[in-house]
Motif scaffolding. Structure first.
Motif, mmCIF file in Angstrom:
data_model
loop_
_atom_site.group_PDB
_atom_site.id
_atom_site.type_symbol
_atom_site.label_atom_id
_atom_site.label_comp_id
_atom_site.label_asym_id
_atom_site.label_seq_id
_atom_site.Cartn_x
_atom_site.Cartn_y
_atom_site.Cartn_z
ATOM 1 N N SER A 1 -0.831 12.512 -6.528
ATOM 2 C CA SER A 1 -2.066 13.308 -6.455
ATOM 3 C C SER A 1 -3.035 12.807 -5.380
ATOM 4 C CB SER A 1 -2.746 13.386 -7.816
ATOM 5 O OG SER A 1 -3.306 12.139 -8.194
ATOM 6 N N ARG A 2 -4.307 13.036 -5.594
ATOM 7 C CA ARG A 2 -5.351 12.710 -4.607
ATOM 8 C C ARG A 2 -5.419 11.207 -4.330
ATOM 9 N NH1 ARG A 2 -8.580 14.134 -0.553
ATOM 10 N NH2 ARG A 2 -10.704 13.398 -0.748
ATOM 11 N N ALA A 3 -5.343 10.397 -5.364
ATOM 12 C CA ALA A 3 -5.399 8.940 -5.183
ATOM 13 C C ALA A 3 -4.224 8.459 -4.338
ATOM 14 C CB ALA A 3 -5.408 8.235 -6.536
ATOM 15 N N GLY A 4 -3.057 9.026 -4.556
ATOM 16 C CA GLY A 4 -1.885 8.673 -3.761
ATOM 17 C C GLY A 4 -2.046 9.066 -2.310
ATOM 18 N N ASP A 5 -2.638 10.242 -2.086
ATOM 19 C CA ASP A 5 -2.884 10.696 -0.712
ATOM 20 C C ASP A 5 -3.853 9.757 0.009
ATOM 21 O OD1 ASP A 5 -1.241 12.868 -1.159
ATOM 22 O OD2 ASP A 5 -2.897 14.276 -1.504
ATOM 23 N N GLU A 6 -4.895 9.359 -0.692
ATOM 24 C CA GLU A 6 -5.873 8.443 -0.094
ATOM 25 C C GLU A 6 -5.231 7.091 0.194
ATOM 26 O OE1 GLU A 6 -9.605 8.191 -2.128
ATOM 27 O OE2 GLU A 6 -9.802 10.370 -2.240
ATOM 28 N N GLN A 7 -4.421 6.598 -0.735
ATOM 29 C CA GLN A 7 -3.753 5.311 -0.535
ATOM 30 C C GLN A 7 -2.786 5.396 0.639
ATOM 31 O OE1 GLN A 7 -4.552 2.515 -2.222
ATOM 32 N NE2 GLN A 7 -3.212 1.414 -0.831
ATOM 33 N N LYS A 8 -2.099 6.528 0.765
ATOM 34 C CA LYS A 8 -1.171 6.713 1.885
ATOM 35 C C LYS A 8 -1.923 6.675 3.208
ATOM 36 C CE LYS A 8 2.396 9.694 3.739
ATOM 37 N NZ LYS A 8 3.190 10.918 3.572
ATOM 38 N N MET A 9 -3.082 7.314 3.275
ATOM 39 C CA MET A 9 -3.870 7.302 4.512
ATOM 40 C C MET A 9 -4.364 5.884 4.829
ATOM 41 S SD MET A 9 -3.484 10.200 5.740
ATOM 42 C CE MET A 9 -4.425 9.794 7.176
ATOM 43 N N LEU A 10 -4.755 5.139 3.812
ATOM 44 C CA LEU A 10 -5.165 3.749 4.033
ATOM 45 C C LEU A 10 -3.994 2.923 4.559
ATOM 46 C CD1 LEU A 10 -7.335 3.134 0.844
ATOM 47 C CD2 LEU A 10 -8.149 3.244 3.205
ATOM 48 N N ALA A 11 -2.815 3.136 3.990
ATOM 49 C CA ALA A 11 -1.624 2.405 4.429
ATOM 50 C C ALA A 11 -1.269 2.766 5.871
ATOM 51 C CB ALA A 11 -0.452 2.702 3.496
ATOM 52 N N LEU A 12 -1.349 4.043 6.214
ATOM 53 C CA LEU A 12 -1.052 4.468 7.583
ATOM 54 C C LEU A 12 -2.066 3.896 8.576
ATOM 55 C CD1 LEU A 12 -0.039 8.188 6.929
ATOM 56 C CD2 LEU A 12 1.474 6.286 7.585
ATOM 57 N N SER B 1 0.825 -1.212 0.000
ATOM 58 C CA SER B 1 0.000 0.000 0.000
ATOM 59 C C SER B 1 0.857 1.260 0.000
ATOM 60 C CB SER B 1 -0.939 0.008 1.208
ATOM 61 O OG SER B 1 -1.886 -1.020 1.096
ATOM 62 N N HIS B 2 1.929 1.254 0.791
ATOM 63 C CA HIS B 2 2.832 2.406 0.812
ATOM 64 C C HIS B 2 3.516 2.582 -0.544
ATOM 65 C CE1 HIS B 2 2.672 3.810 4.951
ATOM 66 N NE2 HIS B 2 2.656 2.552 5.353
ATOM 67 N N ALA B 3 3.940 1.484 -1.147
ATOM 68 C CA ALA B 3 4.589 1.554 -2.461
ATOM 69 C C ALA B 3 3.614 2.084 -3.512
ATOM 70 C CB ALA B 3 5.113 0.178 -2.865
ATOM 71 N N LEU B 4 2.389 1.606 -3.467
ATOM 72 C CA LEU B 4 1.372 2.067 -4.409
ATOM 73 C C LEU B 4 1.103 3.556 -4.228
ATOM 74 C CD1 LEU B 4 -0.706 1.485 -6.610
ATOM 75 C CD2 LEU B 4 -2.300 0.773 -4.800
ATOM 76 N N ALA B 5 1.061 3.999 -2.988
ATOM 77 C CA ALA B 5 0.803 5.414 -2.712
ATOM 78 C C ALA B 5 1.867 6.305 -3.349
ATOM 79 C CB ALA B 5 0.745 5.653 -1.206
ATOM 80 N N THR B 6 3.120 5.872 -3.309
ATOM 81 C CA THR B 6 4.190 6.682 -3.909
ATOM 82 C C THR B 6 4.100 6.700 -5.431
ATOM 83 O OG1 THR B 6 5.765 4.850 -3.908
ATOM 84 C CG2 THR B 6 5.769 6.273 -1.982
ATOM 85 N N LYS B 7 3.585 5.639 -6.017
ATOM 86 C CA LYS B 7 3.460 5.566 -7.477
ATOM 87 C C LYS B 7 2.261 6.357 -7.995
ATOM 88 C CE LYS B 7 6.884 2.746 -8.224
ATOM 89 N NZ LYS B 7 8.085 3.184 -8.891
#
Length: 68
Positions: A39-50, A30-36
């Motif tokens: 934008s907004r989708a990455g921010d949401e993925q980062k919050m899910l990973a956290l 999830s963290h790796a996906l967030a960096t890839k």
């Protein structure tokens, strides 16, 4: 029961060690996906990973408390 964002529930579940390993790997992906994504989708993925990181941490702390 569907929970609202602001609600908190205390639950008791049984978790196997292999499930914790799987959750940790999911968090890494999830963290790796967030960096890839960026934008907004990455921010949401980062919050899910956290959030997943936090859940894993709480499970590990509870498990450590049960061992002592």
């Amino acid at each position: 029961m569907i929970m609202r964002i602001e609600q908190t529930a205390t639950v008791t579940i049984s978790v196997m060690g292999i499930e914790i390993v799987a959750l940790k790997k999911l968090a890494l992906v999830s963290h790796a996906l967030a960096t890839k994504l960026g934008s907004r989708a990455g921010d949401e993925q980062k919050m899910l990973a956290l959030t997943l990181d936090d859940v894993v941490r709480r499970i590990e702390l509870a498990a450590a408390g049960n061992r002592s």
